[in-house]
Design a protein around this motif. Structure first.
Motif, short mmCIF file in Angstrom:
data_model
loop_
_atom_site.label_atom_id
_atom_site.label_comp_id
_atom_site.label_asym_id
_atom_site.label_seq_id
_atom_site.Cartn_x
_atom_site.Cartn_y
_atom_site.Cartn_z
N CYS A 122 1.09 -1.15 0.36
CA CYS A 122 -0.23 -0.14 0.55
C CYS A 122 1.84 1.27 0.02
O CYS A 122 0.17 2.39 -0.50
N TRP A 123 1.79 1.03 0.72
CA TRP A 123 2.95 2.57 0.97
C TRP A 123 3.79 2.64 -0.63
O TRP A 123 3.53 3.26 -1.15
N LEU A 124 3.87 1.94 -1.00
CA LEU A 124 4.37 1.15 -2.37
C LEU A 124 3.44 2.53 -4.08
O LEU A 124 4.17 2.81 -3.80
N TYR A 125 2.62 1.95 -3.54
CA TYR A 125 0.90 2.49 -4.41
C TYR A 125 1.41 4.06 -3.94
O TYR A 125 1.23 4.45 -5.08
N TYR A 126 1.48 3.81 -2.89
CA TYR A 126 1.06 5.97 -2.93
C TYR A 126 1.81 6.56 -2.79
O TYR A 126 2.55 7.67 -3.67
N PHE A 127 3.56 5.74 -2.71
CA PHE A 127 4.50 6.37 -3.23
C PHE A 127 4.62 6.51 -4.76
O PHE A 127 5.12 7.50 -5.62
N SER A 128 4.32 5.57 -5.38
CA SER A 128 3.90 5.64 -7.07
C SER A 128 3.64 7.39 -7.17
O SER A 128 3.91 7.61 -8.63
N LYS A 129 2.60 7.59 -6.97
CA LYS A 129 1.65 8.78 -7.36
C LYS A 129 2.57 9.54 -7.22
O LYS A 129 2.39 10.17 -8.29
N PHE A 130 3.61 9.58 -6.96
CA PHE A 130 4.27 10.89 -6.52
C PHE A 130 5.19 11.36 -8.23
O PHE A 130 5.40 11.92 -8.24
#
Length: 284
Positions: A122-130
């Protein structure tokens, strides 16, 4: 004095609210509070809507073909890594293939290996949005300001901001289904954009571009249908129902927008000037 009291109350409310956050994310990058994420998004909005266009007003557009090709394929590589090594392995092994019912799947807040794998993905998905914010910055540097639409900026801004709350409070459960679908779609999309950015000689390999809108429509139908179940289930003890409403609202909005595009592009045979050229959109 009144302002000071109001500030104190706001701080107390924030402290009380943040106590319910997931303790497993203590010390993770960008997870201490929503303010770093808010600052990044605010800076992004200011640059792509005001500062960037002003700086480029009297300059020639940058030729970024090689950089964009590298960027698009890098994002595909990142998305593929998330999809194959994280989404398929972690999402599936953390619930979607090992016990989730695809109905009322609540968040597992334990520290089991399965639950912690879900938190990481979930954190990796969130970070990919940046990383995807670079889409709009490239538009500005190439003076493609007609592509910097409200819808585009809204989508790229709201995703990382809302996902901060999702990761911080509810990393798992039925709220992660749309992320799995979105990563699959992004691998296909950025593959298209990567090939497209290589130049006209490679455009003959893009015969499948007309299917992109169909893929995106199917994505929104599945997201809206899956999350909409919560309103017809007798009892679903999902911990944060507000997230379900946000996902349903977001999925429904884009479903309507893409159906509108589909109608004009394929039923009436007309392309929308500011929507995606060639039958696709870079908003999802």
């Amino acid at each position: 004095m009144a302002f000071s009291n109001l500030t104190s109350k706001a701080v107390l409310l924030y402290d009380e609210w943040i106590k319910d956050a997931d303790p497993r994310l203590e010390g993770w990058p960008l997870m201490s509070s929503p303010f770093p994420t808010t600052f990044i998004i605010g800076t992004y909005i200011y640059f792509v809507t005001s500062l960037g266009p002003k700086l480029m007003e009297n300059k020639k557009p940058f030729e970024l073909r090689q950089i964009m090709a590298l960027y698009n394929f890098s994002v595909v590589t990142l998305s593929s890594a998330i999809l194959k090594k994280t989404m398929i392995l972690i999402f599936l092994m953390s619930g979607w293939a090992t016990g989730y019912s695809f109905r009322c799947d609540i968040v597992d807040y334990s520290r089991s290996p399965t639950a912690l794998r879900m938190v990481r993905t979930c954190w990796l998905y969130y970070f990919s949005k940046f990383i995807e914010l670079l889409d709009t910055i490239f538009f500005v540097l190439r003076k493609k300001n007609n592509q910097v639409t409200f819808l585009h900026v809204f989508h790229h801004s709201i995703m990382p901001w809302t996902w901060w709350f999702g990761v911080k409070f509810a990393a798992g459960g039925l709220g992660t289904f749309h992320a799995l679908l979105n990563c699959i779609v992004h691998v296909v999309m950025y593959t298209y954009y990567g090939i497209c950015s290589l130049g006209p000689a490679y455009h003959k390999y893009l015969w499948w571009k007309k299917y992109m809108t169909t893929i995106q429509l199917v994505q929104f139908i599945m997201i809206t249908g899956h999350i909409g179940q919560i309103y017809i289930m007798d009892d679903c003890p999902y911990q944060y129902p507000i997230f379900m409403f946000i996902i349903w609202l977001y999925g429904s909005m884009f479903l309507v927008l893409f159906l509108h595009f589909w109608y004009h592009a394929y039923t009436k045979g007309q392309r929308l000037p500011k929507m995606a050229k060639n039958g696709i959109s870079k908003d999802q």
